[in-house]
Design an enzyme around this catalytic site. Structure first.
Site: not given
Ligand code: GRF
Length: 216
Positions: A14-15, A91, A108, A110, A146
């Protein structure tokens, strides 16, 4: 000349979607040139393919060591000639050799207000700690997990009856506003880093306060 952005994902992406949307809507002097995932089943890969983006899997389970995975990932990244790497829900902890290869060009997101709650399960830990604000941080990646220079942070409230899922969703919405804001500054060359502290060249606010969470 358009900056080449390579996005690394592990999950739903989603990001990634927020980033691609902003790059197009704001006509960045940049483009997402590829998406790489460490997980073959990452849903974000299907979305990327539908968008016509180049996608690739470097499956960490296919490598005997972290170093071997990092080396394979580095090779895969280099093939795209990226100017910037964005870890969008990626991850895996990247080793020093990888990070130093791209020093200063890896961003990144977080899901906590660093330096609080580094690592995993940030929302559960925030609720257990009884904190009243939570949020997300976009930062440059350094070899220490981080802990890189903070580019921008988004703050959301922790509400009385929040569940881990509810808080995670509110923070995720904040991420979708924060990551494109920060990467947009990066691709336009508007960020300056001195002594581990990042400033916006024109003093744009490096914070988002989302009282009821990000706009839907
Ligand atoms: C997000 O909350 C990111 O900060 C964390 O995992 C989630 C990933 O979401 N590392 P997406 O894959 O971008 O939907």
């Amino acid at each position: 000349m358009s900056m080449r952005i390579l996005v690394l994902i592990s999950g739903r992406g989603s990001n990634l979607a927020a980033l691609v949307g902003a790059a197009r809507a704001q006509a960045w002097p940049a483009q997402v040139v590829g998406v790489i995932s460490n997980r073959p089943q990452a849903a974000g890969l299907a979305w990327a393919r539908e968008q016509g983006l180049s996608t690739q899997v470097v499956d960490h389970q296919a490598y005997a060591s972290r170093e071997a995975f990092d080396e394979a990932l580095l090779q895969a990244c280099q093939a795209h000639r990226p100017d910037l790497l964005v870890l969008a829900g990626f991850m895996r902890v990247l080793g020093t050799a990888f990070v130093q290869h791209y020093e200063g060009r890896v961003i990144n997101v977080h899901p906590s207000l660093l330096p609080a709650f580094t690592g995993l399960n940030t929302h559960r830990r925030a609720l257990e700690a009884g904190v009243k604000v939570a949020g997300a941080t976009v930062h440059y990646v350094t070899p220490t997990l981080d802990h890189g220079p903070v580019i921008a942070q988004a703050v959301v409230p922790v509400l009385a009856h929040d569940t881990e899922q509810g808080l995670a969703e509110r923070v995720l919405q904040a991420e979708h506003a924060l990551l494109p804001l920060a990467v947009g500054w990066q691709v336009r060359g508007e960020l300056l880093t001195h002594g581990g502290r990042v400033q916006h060249r024109h003093a744009a606010a490096q914070t988002l306060f989302l009282p009821e969470g990000a706009p839907r």
